[in-house]
Design a protein around this motif. Structure first.
Motif, mmCIF file in Angstrom:
data_model
loop_
_atom_site.group_PDB
_atom_site.id
_atom_site.type_symbol
_atom_site.label_atom_id
_atom_site.label_comp_id
_atom_site.label_asym_id
_atom_site.label_seq_id
_atom_site.Cartn_x
_atom_site.Cartn_y
_atom_site.Cartn_z
ATOM 1 N N THR A 41 0.827 -1.207 0.000
ATOM 2 C CA THR A 41 0.000 0.000 0.000
ATOM 3 C C THR A 41 0.861 1.256 0.000
ATOM 4 O OG1 THR A 41 -1.790 -1.144 1.160
ATOM 5 C CG2 THR A 41 -1.773 1.269 1.266
ATOM 6 N N SER A 42 1.916 1.257 0.813
ATOM 7 C CA SER A 42 2.775 2.456 0.881
ATOM 8 C C SER A 42 3.501 2.683 -0.432
ATOM 9 C CB SER A 42 3.778 2.321 2.028
ATOM 10 O OG SER A 42 4.749 1.322 1.764
ATOM 11 N N PHE A 43 3.869 1.610 -1.150
ATOM 12 C CA PHE A 43 4.560 1.747 -2.434
ATOM 13 C C PHE A 43 3.608 2.264 -3.521
ATOM 14 C CE2 PHE A 43 8.099 -1.674 -1.749
ATOM 15 C CZ PHE A 43 8.656 -0.869 -0.773
ATOM 16 N N LEU A 44 2.395 1.702 -3.560
ATOM 17 C CA LEU A 44 1.454 2.039 -4.632
ATOM 18 C C LEU A 44 0.678 3.320 -4.361
ATOM 19 C CD1 LEU A 44 0.056 -1.545 -5.347
ATOM 20 C CD2 LEU A 44 1.734 -0.259 -6.703
ATOM 21 N N HIS A 45 0.526 3.675 -3.078
ATOM 22 C CA HIS A 45 -0.209 4.888 -2.712
ATOM 23 C C HIS A 45 0.611 5.673 -1.686
ATOM 24 C CE1 HIS A 45 -3.625 3.071 -4.770
ATOM 25 N NE2 HIS A 45 -3.410 1.972 -4.054
ATOM 26 N N GLY B 79 12.660 3.187 -0.092
ATOM 27 C CA GLY B 79 11.217 3.403 -0.202
ATOM 28 C C GLY B 79 10.708 3.203 -1.610
ATOM 29 N N ALA B 80 11.384 2.315 -2.380
ATOM 30 C CA ALA B 80 10.945 1.962 -3.740
ATOM 31 C C ALA B 80 10.830 3.176 -4.657
ATOM 32 C CB ALA B 80 9.618 1.189 -3.694
ATOM 33 N N GLY C 245 17.318 3.542 -2.357
ATOM 34 C CA GLY C 245 18.340 4.579 -2.212
ATOM 35 C C GLY C 245 19.728 4.033 -2.454
ATOM 36 N N ALA C 246 19.945 2.754 -2.082
ATOM 37 C CA ALA C 246 21.234 2.116 -2.333
ATOM 38 C C ALA C 246 21.403 1.814 -3.814
ATOM 39 C CB ALA C 246 21.355 0.840 -1.505
#
Length: 294
Positions: A23-27, A75-76, A144-145
């Motif tokens: 959910t955090s990645f898509l929204h 965080g993708a 980030g890496a």
């Protein structure tokens, strides 16, 4: 693996973490700014430099120093820096006496790699210009890496000064994720949602193919990247790609790497800064800085 690490793995396997991460990645939320100076214990020591795309958020120690850690958050490529990332900044300043800067780069889906990579490179060059006498070290996690690896390759190509050392935790180094073992590992990784990651990878790549080294640094050269410390966990969906990256770094010319494959650890375990394994990462970073003092 520590007792606390065992407990974290046990707990996450019985939680809805994977669904929450998807959910955090898509929204991704843009409502909370964990890097606002008011969220720091010493807000008057925080310096924010707005850029055309992104910003530099620096926490300054009370004692002058030339040591300077630059953080590229995971965080993708879609999720802003979190409270854990802010804690890293404060830990570095408090325990190592170094300056710490979060390079807050442009995020997807509003931006793609053709914007994020040059904007991040320009931001780092701006930071070097602002602190010309500092010795820079990089700390980066997950996407980030992956971005940090791309930027190292870009700095090398442009013959610009490299950081003194780089610490990479669970780098997302291949956004194509075509290794068949990854699909098999999807069921056992309690954290990373494969389908959501495929979607955000496509969003971040934009008009570029996923195999483009600007998106997937695993397809770029690992030669002459300096000192690199690579950390990842064995529960990870991305374990096959981490091992490929480790092999490429070991075989590269002009790159010195130490690899830490952490048994039963989660992807980006540094997001739990209190873990003994996370403290090992910070200790390694500190030792890298001390070694350059000798």
């Amino acid at each position: 693996m520590s007792v606390r690490g065992d407990w974290l793995l046990f707990k996450t396997k019985r939680s809805r973490l994977k669904q929450q991460v998807a959910t955090s990645f898509l929204h991704p939320s843009r409502r909370t700014d964990h890097l606002d100076p008011s969220n720091f214990k010493q807000p008057d020591q925080v310096k924010v430099v707005p850029l055309e795309r992104g910003r530099l958020v620096t926490l300054l120690p009370e004692t002058a120093t030339r040591k300077h850690v630059v953080i590229f958050h995971g965080g993708a490529y879609t999720v802003p820096a979190t409270d854990s990332h802010r804690q890293w900044v404060e830990t570095i300043v408090a325990s190592m006496g170094a300056k710490a800067t979060m390079l807050d780069f442009p995020l997807a889906p509003e931006n793609t790699a053709v914007v994020t990579v040059p904007a991040s490179l320009d931001a780092y060059v701006e930071l070097q210009a602002e602190y010309p006498d500092d010795q820079f070290y990089w700390l980066a996690d997950s996407s980030g890496a992956g971005l940090a690896l791309v930027l190292l390759q870009q700095l090398r190509a442009k013959q610009r000064p490299m950081p003194a050392a780089t610490v990479l935790v669970s780098p997302w180094a291949d956004l194509a994720m075509r290794d068949p073992e990854i699909v098999k590992r999807h069921q056992t990784d309690p954290e990373l949602p494969l389908q959501a990651m495929r979607q955000v990878a496509a969003n971040y790549a934009g008009n570029l193919v996923l195999d483009d080294p600007l998106v997937t640094p695993l397809n770029g050269s690992m030669d002459h990247l300096g000192r690199v410390s690579l950390w990842y966990g064995t529960t990870e969906l991305l374990l096959p790609d981490h091992r490929k990256l480790a092999d490429q770094l070991k075989q590269a010319d002009g790159t010195q790497v130490d690899v830490h494959e952490m048994k039963n650890m989660l992807h980006d375990f540094l997001m739990w800064p209190g873990l003994p394994e996370s403290k090992q990462v910070f200790t390694t970073l500190q030792k890298m800085m001390q070694k350059n003092d000798q």
